[in-house]
Design a protein around this motif. Sequence first.
Motif, PDB file in Angstrom:
ATOM      1  N   VAL A   1      -0.941 -19.718  -6.756  1.00 40.26           N
ATOM      2  CA  VAL A   1      -1.879 -18.698  -6.266  1.00 40.26           C
ATOM      3  C   VAL A   1      -1.153 -17.722  -5.347  1.00 40.26           C
ATOM      4  O   VAL A   1      -1.328 -16.500  -5.436  1.00 40.26           O
ATOM      5  CB  VAL A   1      -3.068 -19.357  -5.531  1.00 40.26           C
ATOM      6  N   VAL A   2      -0.307 -18.264  -4.471  1.00 43.00           N
ATOM      7  CA  VAL A   2       0.457 -17.402  -3.570  1.00 43.00           C
ATOM      8  C   VAL A   2       1.396 -16.493  -4.364  1.00 43.00           C
ATOM      9  O   VAL A   2       1.581 -15.326  -4.008  1.00 43.00           O
ATOM     10  CB  VAL A   2       1.260 -18.259  -2.561  1.00 43.00           C
ATOM     11  N   TYR A   3       1.982 -17.027  -5.440  1.00 34.14           N
ATOM     12  CA  TYR A   3       2.868 -16.203  -6.273  1.00 34.14           C
ATOM     13  C   TYR A   3       2.111 -15.021  -6.867  1.00 34.14           C
ATOM     14  O   TYR A   3       2.606 -13.891  -6.876  1.00 34.14           O
ATOM     15  CB  TYR A   3       3.478 -17.044  -7.395  1.00 34.14           C
ATOM     16  N   VAL A   4       0.904 -15.280  -7.363  1.00 29.65           N
ATOM     17  CA  VAL A   4       0.085 -14.191  -7.901  1.00 29.65           C
ATOM     18  C   VAL A   4      -0.212 -13.163  -6.810  1.00 29.65           C
ATOM     19  O   VAL A   4      -0.158 -11.951  -7.040  1.00 29.65           O
ATOM     20  CB  VAL A   4      -1.233 -14.749  -8.491  1.00 29.65           C
ATOM     21  N   LEU A   5      -0.491 -13.643  -5.606  1.00 35.16           N
ATOM     22  CA  LEU A   5      -0.764 -12.738  -4.493  1.00 35.16           C
ATOM     23  C   LEU A   5       0.467 -11.901  -4.137  1.00 35.16           C
ATOM     24  O   LEU A   5       0.350 -10.719  -3.811  1.00 35.16           O
ATOM     25  CB  LEU A   5      -1.220 -13.533  -3.262  1.00 35.16           C
ATOM     26  N   THR A   6       1.670 -12.507  -4.227  1.00 34.27           N
ATOM     27  CA  THR A   6       2.884 -11.726  -3.947  1.00 34.27           C
ATOM     28  C   THR A   6       3.100 -10.648  -4.997  1.00 34.27           C
ATOM     29  O   THR A   6       3.611  -9.560  -4.690  1.00 34.27           O
ATOM     30  CB  THR A   6       4.133 -12.636  -3.892  1.00 34.27           C
ATOM     31  N   LEU A   7       2.709 -10.929  -6.252  1.00 33.62           N
ATOM     32  CA  LEU A   7       2.804  -9.907  -7.296  1.00 33.62           C
ATOM     33  C   LEU A   7       1.863  -8.744  -7.010  1.00 33.62           C
ATOM     34  O   LEU A   7       2.237  -7.574  -7.153  1.00 33.62           O
ATOM     35  CB  LEU A   7       2.487 -10.513  -8.665  1.00 33.62           C
ATOM     36  N   VAL A   8       0.645  -9.073  -6.612  1.00 40.25           N
ATOM     37  CA  VAL A   8      -0.313  -8.022  -6.263  1.00 40.25           C
ATOM     38  C   VAL A   8       0.213  -7.207  -5.082  1.00 40.25           C
ATOM     39  O   VAL A   8       0.140  -5.972  -5.067  1.00 40.25           O
ATOM     40  CB  VAL A   8      -1.687  -8.638  -5.918  1.00 40.25           C
ATOM     41  N   PHE A   9       0.778  -7.886  -4.104  1.00 38.13           N
ATOM     42  CA  PHE A   9       1.306  -7.229  -2.910  1.00 38.13           C
ATOM     43  C   PHE A   9       2.471  -6.301  -3.257  1.00 38.13           C
ATOM     44  O   PHE A   9       2.525  -5.149  -2.824  1.00 38.13           O
ATOM     45  CB  PHE A   9       1.762  -8.300  -1.910  1.00 38.13           C
ATOM     46  N   SER A  10       3.424  -6.820  -4.052  1.00 42.60           N
ATOM     47  CA  SER A  10       4.646  -6.063  -4.324  1.00 42.60           C
ATOM     48  C   SER A  10       4.484  -5.013  -5.416  1.00 42.60           C
ATOM     49  O   SER A  10       5.184  -3.992  -5.412  1.00 42.60           O
ATOM     50  CB  SER A  10       5.777  -7.023  -4.706  1.00 42.60           C
ATOM     51  N   LEU A  11       3.569  -5.239  -6.352  1.00 45.42           N
ATOM     52  CA  LEU A  11       3.405  -4.300  -7.469  1.00 45.42           C
ATOM     53  C   LEU A  11       2.241  -3.341  -7.286  1.00 45.42           C
ATOM     54  O   LEU A  11       2.200  -2.295  -7.926  1.00 45.42           O
ATOM     55  CB  LEU A  11       3.197  -5.077  -8.778  1.00 45.42           C
ATOM     56  N   LYS A  12       1.312  -3.681  -6.389  1.00 46.04           N
ATOM     57  CA  LYS A  12       0.104  -2.856  -6.267  1.00 46.04           C
ATOM     58  C   LYS A  12      -0.109  -2.347  -4.846  1.00 46.04           C
ATOM     59  O   LYS A  12       0.119  -1.174  -4.558  1.00 46.04           O
ATOM     60  CB  LYS A  12      -1.110  -3.678  -6.730  1.00 46.04           C
ATOM     61  N   THR A  13      -0.566  -3.224  -3.965  1.00 49.18           N
ATOM     62  CA  THR A  13      -1.055  -2.744  -2.661  1.00 49.18           C
ATOM     63  C   THR A  13       0.050  -2.251  -1.733  1.00 49.18           C
ATOM     64  O   THR A  13      -0.162  -1.334  -0.951  1.00 49.18           O
ATOM     65  CB  THR A  13      -1.855  -3.855  -1.944  1.00 49.18           C
ATOM     66  N   HIS A  14       1.250  -2.870  -1.809  1.00 50.14           N
ATOM     67  CA  HIS A  14       2.343  -2.490  -0.907  1.00 50.14           C
ATOM     68  C   HIS A  14       3.637  -2.240  -1.681  1.00 50.14           C
ATOM     69  O   HIS A  14       4.730  -2.578  -1.213  1.00 50.14           O
ATOM     70  CB  HIS A  14       2.572  -3.577   0.155  1.00 50.14           C
ATOM     71  N   SER A  15       3.505  -1.651  -2.840  1.00 50.88           N
ATOM     72  CA  SER A  15       4.682  -1.423  -3.683  1.00 50.88           C
ATOM     73  C   SER A  15       5.699  -0.503  -3.014  1.00 50.88           C
ATOM     74  O   SER A  15       6.890  -0.577  -3.302  1.00 50.88           O
ATOM     75  CB  SER A  15       4.256  -0.831  -5.023  1.00 50.88           C
ATOM     76  N   TYR A  16       5.231   0.363  -2.103  1.00 46.94           N
ATOM     77  CA  TYR A  16       6.144   1.304  -1.438  1.00 46.94           C
ATOM     78  C   TYR A  16       7.200   0.582  -0.602  1.00 46.94           C
ATOM     79  O   TYR A  16       8.288   1.103  -0.370  1.00 46.94           O
ATOM     80  CB  TYR A  16       5.352   2.260  -0.542  1.00 46.94           C
ATOM     81  N   LEU A  17       6.893  -0.646  -0.144  1.00 50.78           N
ATOM     82  CA  LEU A  17       7.872  -1.394   0.639  1.00 50.78           C
ATOM     83  C   LEU A  17       9.075  -1.794  -0.197  1.00 50.78           C
ATOM     84  O   LEU A  17      10.179  -1.990   0.327  1.00 50.78           O
ATOM     85  CB  LEU A  17       7.231  -2.654   1.228  1.00 50.78           C
ATOM     86  N   TYR A  18       8.856  -1.903  -1.513  1.00 52.30           N
ATOM     87  CA  TYR A  18       9.925  -2.366  -2.399  1.00 52.30           C
ATOM     88  C   TYR A  18      10.629  -1.214  -3.110  1.00 52.30           C
ATOM     89  O   TYR A  18      11.491  -1.436  -3.950  1.00 52.30           O
ATOM     90  CB  TYR A  18       9.352  -3.339  -3.438  1.00 52.30           C
ATOM     91  N   ASP A  19      10.259   0.016  -2.759  1.00 50.92           N
ATOM     92  CA  ASP A  19      10.883   1.173  -3.381  1.00 50.92           C
ATOM     93  C   ASP A  19      12.131   1.634  -2.649  1.00 50.92           C
ATOM     94  O   ASP A  19      12.861   2.479  -3.129  1.00 50.92           O
ATOM     95  CB  ASP A  19       9.890   2.348  -3.439  1.00 50.92           C
ATOM     96  N   VAL A  20      12.385   1.091  -1.448  1.00 49.54           N
ATOM     97  CA  VAL A  20      13.537   1.537  -0.678  1.00 49.54           C
ATOM     98  C   VAL A  20      14.809   1.203  -1.420  1.00 49.54           C
ATOM     99  O   VAL A  20      14.962   0.146  -1.999  1.00 49.54           O
ATOM    100  CB  VAL A  20      13.569   0.869   0.715  1.00 49.54           C
ATOM    101  N   GLY A  21      15.717   2.165  -1.448  1.00 49.77           N
ATOM    102  CA  GLY A  21      16.984   1.963  -2.126  1.00 49.77           C
ATOM    103  C   GLY A  21      16.973   2.348  -3.584  1.00 49.77           C
ATOM    104  O   GLY A  21      18.011   2.581  -4.176  1.00 49.77           O
ATOM    105  N   LEU A  22      15.796   2.425  -4.189  1.00 51.06           N
ATOM    106  CA  LEU A  22      15.728   2.766  -5.600  1.00 51.06           C
ATOM    107  C   LEU A  22      16.140   4.202  -5.870  1.00 51.06           C
ATOM    108  O   LEU A  22      16.745   4.509  -6.884  1.00 51.06           O
ATOM    109  CB  LEU A  22      14.298   2.532  -6.128  1.00 51.06           C
ATOM    110  N   VAL A  23      15.809   5.102  -4.944  1.00 49.85           N
ATOM    111  CA  VAL A  23      16.139   6.510  -5.138  1.00 49.85           C
ATOM    112  C   VAL A  23      17.649   6.712  -5.220  1.00 49.85           C
ATOM    113  O   VAL A  23      18.167   7.383  -6.104  1.00 49.85           O
ATOM    114  CB  VAL A  23      15.548   7.371  -3.994  1.00 49.85           C
ATOM    115  N   ASP A  24      18.372   6.084  -4.275  1.00 50.31           N
ATOM    116  CA  ASP A  24      19.826   6.213  -4.275  1.00 50.31           C
ATOM    117  C   ASP A  24      20.437   5.676  -5.562  1.00 50.31           C
ATOM    118  O   ASP A  24      21.349   6.262  -6.129  1.00 50.31           O
ATOM    119  CB  ASP A  24      20.427   5.471  -3.084  1.00 50.31           C
TER     120      ASP A  24
END
Length: 365
Positions: free
Chosen positions: A172-195
Amino acid sequence: MSIKNIISLGLLVFIPISIAAHFLEWGTLTVFITSALAIVPLAIWLSTATEEVAVVAGASIGALLNAVFGNATELIITLVALKEGLVDIVKASITGSIISNLLLVMGLSMFLGGLRYKEQDFQQIVARVNGSSMTLAVIAIILPTMVIYTSNGVEPEAIRNLSTTAALVLLVVYVLTLVFSLKTHSYLYDVGLVDLDEATAKATSAESTTHQPNLWLWIGVLAASTIAIAYESELFVGVVEEATEGLGLTPLFTGVILVPLIGGAAEYFTAIRLAIKNNMDLSVSVAMGSSLLVALLMAPLLVLVGQAIGQPMDLDFNPFEVVAVAISVVVANLISLDGRSNWLEGALLLATYTILGLAFYFHPV
């Protein structure tokens, strides 16, 4: 041609060699070594195919594919081992994967990247989000062991029930981390991608307008690699006990050190390549993300599958494994706390991994 491509192509020769060694009965040690070497390029091709399919599928689906297939090779190997009843090796591989990603992969990335760049920066938010999630996930995994070893006596049925419940919570926590990283807070994981995207665009500007990955080709590679890994894993697991016993290795050392080295080769190449390209944001994310995937997806899946197929898989780990995982998480979090890395910090991580590896080697059965 890159080193990764040379290795992934060159080591493919061990696939027919391992098959021949099995059917012509060249000995368990030969089958063990050749099948292990055959899994390495297949893991790289599986990872490459996942990345190529992700390019065509788009960012969201691509991220989901990487989240699901990130540790596919290790999962396949451990599922085959679980089917054969090698529960001790399976348990050890769970903790070994976490340890190797946090210490070996991050250590190699920081060390080799630090040899090229005096100091490398990465966004602290990346390390903080991944580090806190990793810490909580590992705590959830080791709590059943602590319950067992701090009680006067726990019935096997109670251990299984506790492990099953914990596994469901972790999923259940894994599913929640997917929602967090792919949906609600995806901007946190975008750092470094531009470079990274800019660097890739400059390197491939001449062909970027004409070249698009062939979706069906890479889906075929993905499927073929998965099937081949499953077959080679059967060969590997079939002789692993006899071969490692002949080498004087315990199931604990085999699971903690050898299995993650074989199954995690693709993640190692990816994290190191990113570090050498001075993209420590993604390198750290790969290392910590792989550990998180093991703790939240791979471990609970193995518990549930073990219960389903009649293999008593639970979360009752060797106490020294618990200590080693705790040390790995603490050290990795401390090293990444300031958002900077250098070759010395990488060397310290590698030294910690080496000492732990020696401790597991000399640990009594």
